[in-house]
Motif scaffolding. Structure first.
Motif, PDB file in Angstrom:
ATOM      1  N   GLU A  49       8.875  29.628   4.683  1.00 41.83           N
ATOM      2  CA  GLU A  49       9.947  28.866   5.328  1.00 41.83           C
ATOM      3  C   GLU A  49      10.886  29.762   6.115  1.00 41.83           C
ATOM      4  O   GLU A  49      11.411  29.357   7.153  1.00 41.83           O
ATOM      5  N   SER A  50      11.112  30.994   5.604  1.00 46.63           N
ATOM      6  CA  SER A  50      12.013  31.899   6.299  1.00 46.63           C
ATOM      7  C   SER A  50      11.741  33.340   5.881  1.00 46.63           C
ATOM      8  O   SER A  50      11.135  33.597   4.839  1.00 46.63           O
ATOM      9  N   VAL A  51      12.214  34.255   6.717  1.00 43.96           N
ATOM     10  CA  VAL A  51      12.161  35.684   6.427  1.00 43.96           C
ATOM     11  C   VAL A  51      13.327  36.315   7.189  1.00 43.96           C
ATOM     12  O   VAL A  51      13.656  35.872   8.294  1.00 43.96           O
ATOM     13  N   PHE A  52      13.985  37.288   6.592  1.00 42.95           N
ATOM     14  CA  PHE A  52      15.187  37.893   7.164  1.00 42.95           C
ATOM     15  C   PHE A  52      16.259  36.827   7.452  1.00 42.95           C
ATOM     16  O   PHE A  52      16.987  36.924   8.428  1.00 42.95           O
ATOM     17  N   GLU A  53      16.279  35.795   6.646  1.00 41.72           N
ATOM     18  CA  GLU A  53      17.205  34.671   6.804  1.00 41.72           C
ATOM     19  C   GLU A  53      17.009  33.931   8.131  1.00 41.72           C
ATOM     20  O   GLU A  53      17.912  33.287   8.640  1.00 41.72           O
ATOM     21  N   LEU A  54      15.803  34.035   8.694  1.00 38.92           N
ATOM     22  CA  LEU A  54      15.449  33.329   9.921  1.00 38.92           C
ATOM     23  C   LEU A  54      14.373  32.301   9.616  1.00 38.92           C
ATOM     24  O   LEU A  54      13.448  32.577   8.858  1.00 38.92           O
ATOM     25  N   ARG A  55      14.494  31.133  10.220  1.00 38.30           N
ATOM     26  CA  ARG A  55      13.491  30.089  10.041  1.00 38.30           C
ATOM     27  C   ARG A  55      12.153  30.563  10.569  1.00 38.30           C
ATOM     28  O   ARG A  55      12.059  31.156  11.643  1.00 38.30           O
ATOM     29  N   SER A  56      11.098  30.292   9.816  1.00 42.49           N
ATOM     30  CA  SER A  56       9.747  30.608  10.251  1.00 42.49           C
ATOM     31  C   SER A  56       9.098  29.337  10.787  1.00 42.49           C
ATOM     32  O   SER A  56       9.158  28.280  10.151  1.00 42.49           O
ATOM     33  N   TYR A  57       8.470  29.445  11.946  1.00 47.54           N
ATOM     34  CA  TYR A  57       7.775  28.310  12.540  1.00 47.54           C
ATOM     35  C   TYR A  57       6.291  28.384  12.177  1.00 47.54           C
ATOM     36  O   TYR A  57       5.732  29.477  12.081  1.00 47.54           O
ATOM     37  N   PRO A  58       5.650  27.230  11.995  1.00 49.52           N
ATOM     38  CA  PRO A  58       4.223  27.226  11.636  1.00 49.52           C
ATOM     39  C   PRO A  58       3.310  27.789  12.727  1.00 49.52           C
ATOM     40  O   PRO A  58       2.281  28.380  12.434  1.00 49.52           O
ATOM     41  N   SER A  59       3.694  27.598  13.999  1.00 46.73           N
ATOM     42  CA  SER A  59       2.872  28.090  15.109  1.00 46.73           C
ATOM     43  C   SER A  59       3.759  28.320  16.322  1.00 46.73           C
ATOM     44  O   SER A  59       4.912  27.863  16.360  1.00 46.73           O
ATOM     45  N   ILE A  60       3.215  28.985  17.319  1.00 46.99           N
ATOM     46  CA  ILE A  60       3.974  29.226  18.553  1.00 46.99           C
ATOM     47  C   ILE A  60       4.389  27.905  19.195  1.00 46.99           C
ATOM     48  O   ILE A  60       5.488  27.771  19.709  1.00 46.99           O
ATOM     49  N   GLY A  61       3.509  26.929  19.141  1.00 43.45           N
ATOM     50  CA  GLY A  61       3.797  25.618  19.732  1.00 43.45           C
ATOM     51  C   GLY A  61       4.952  24.890  19.078  1.00 43.45           C
ATOM     52  O   GLY A  61       5.496  23.951  19.655  1.00 43.45           O
ATOM     53  N   ASP A  62       5.343  25.312  17.888  1.00 38.49           N
ATOM     54  CA  ASP A  62       6.451  24.661  17.187  1.00 38.49           C
ATOM     55  C   ASP A  62       7.815  25.255  17.527  1.00 38.49           C
ATOM     56  O   ASP A  62       8.844  24.725  17.107  1.00 38.49           O
ATOM     57  N   ILE A  63       7.836  26.339  18.279  1.00 42.44           N
ATOM     58  CA  ILE A  63       9.111  26.935  18.698  1.00 42.44           C
ATOM     59  C   ILE A  63       9.737  26.011  19.730  1.00 42.44           C
ATOM     60  O   ILE A  63       9.059  25.587  20.679  1.00 42.44           O
ATOM     61  N   PRO A  64      11.024  25.675  19.581  1.00 37.89           N
ATOM     62  CA  PRO A  64      11.669  24.810  20.579  1.00 37.89           C
ATOM     63  C   PRO A  64      11.547  25.390  21.995  1.00 37.89           C
ATOM     64  O   PRO A  64      11.643  26.608  22.192  1.00 37.89           O
ATOM     65  N   LYS A  65      11.312  24.519  22.952  1.00 39.18           N
ATOM     66  CA  LYS A  65      11.066  24.941  24.340  1.00 39.18           C
ATOM     67  C   LYS A  65      12.249  25.691  24.945  1.00 39.18           C
ATOM     68  O   LYS A  65      12.068  26.496  25.855  1.00 39.18           O
ATOM     69  N   GLU A  66      13.455  25.445  24.459  1.00 37.37           N
ATOM     70  CA  GLU A  66      14.627  26.117  25.030  1.00 37.37           C
ATOM     71  C   GLU A  66      14.750  27.588  24.609  1.00 37.37           C
ATOM     72  O   GLU A  66      15.539  28.338  25.166  1.00 37.37           O
ATOM     73  N   ILE A  67      13.927  28.019  23.644  1.00 35.32           N
ATOM     74  CA  ILE A  67      13.921  29.420  23.231  1.00 35.32           C
ATOM     75  C   ILE A  67      12.942  30.177  24.121  1.00 35.32           C
ATOM     76  O   ILE A  67      11.750  29.880  24.143  1.00 35.32           O
ATOM     77  N   LYS A  68      13.456  31.150  24.871  1.00 35.23           N
ATOM     78  CA  LYS A  68      12.616  31.943  25.769  1.00 35.23           C
ATOM     79  C   LYS A  68      12.050  33.129  24.997  1.00 35.23           C
ATOM     80  O   LYS A  68      12.790  33.947  24.456  1.00 35.23           O
ATOM     81  N   ILE A  69      10.746  33.206  24.938  1.00 38.47           N
ATOM     82  CA  ILE A  69      10.060  34.295  24.249  1.00 38.47           C
ATOM     83  C   ILE A  69       9.633  35.322  25.299  1.00 38.47           C
ATOM     84  O   ILE A  69       8.952  34.985  26.267  1.00 38.47           O
ATOM     85  N   ASP A  70      10.024  36.578  25.101  1.00 36.85           N
ATOM     86  CA  ASP A  70       9.658  37.642  26.040  1.00 36.85           C
ATOM     87  C   ASP A  70       8.334  38.305  25.663  1.00 36.85           C
ATOM     88  O   ASP A  70       7.561  38.682  26.535  1.00 36.85           O
TER      89      ASP A  70
END
Length: 87
Positions: A49-70
């Protein structure tokens, strides 16, 4: 056309596919190092569910579109890398 300024801009957000919560795993050590550099990491792992107190997403496709991944850093078995790239 490639924007040279975009190519020269340092990355800020890195999605780490296969990030483990186990501190002895290379994915965890790399994520900690990147975090210490001040970069933002996005954990991708359907088994936690999380690591380093950050939410873990099940897959890349589950990351909200407004988050820009470099950069996408992949810590998966060789047989699973292609499906991650295709996603």
């Amino acid at each position: 056309m490639i924007d040279i300024n975009q190519l020269l801009t340092p990355p800020k957000t890195i999605a780490i596919v296969g990030l483990s919560e186990k501190t002895e795993r290379p994915s965890n050590q790399v994520a900690k190092y990147l975090t210490n550099l001040g970069l933002t990491i996005i954990p991708i792992n359907p088994n936690i569910e999380s690591v380093f107190e950050l939410r873990s997403y099940p897959s890349i496709g589950d990351i909200p579109k407004e988050i820009k991944i470099d950069i996408v850093d992949i810590f998966r078995k060789e047989s699973e890398v292609l499906s991650t790239i295709q996603e």
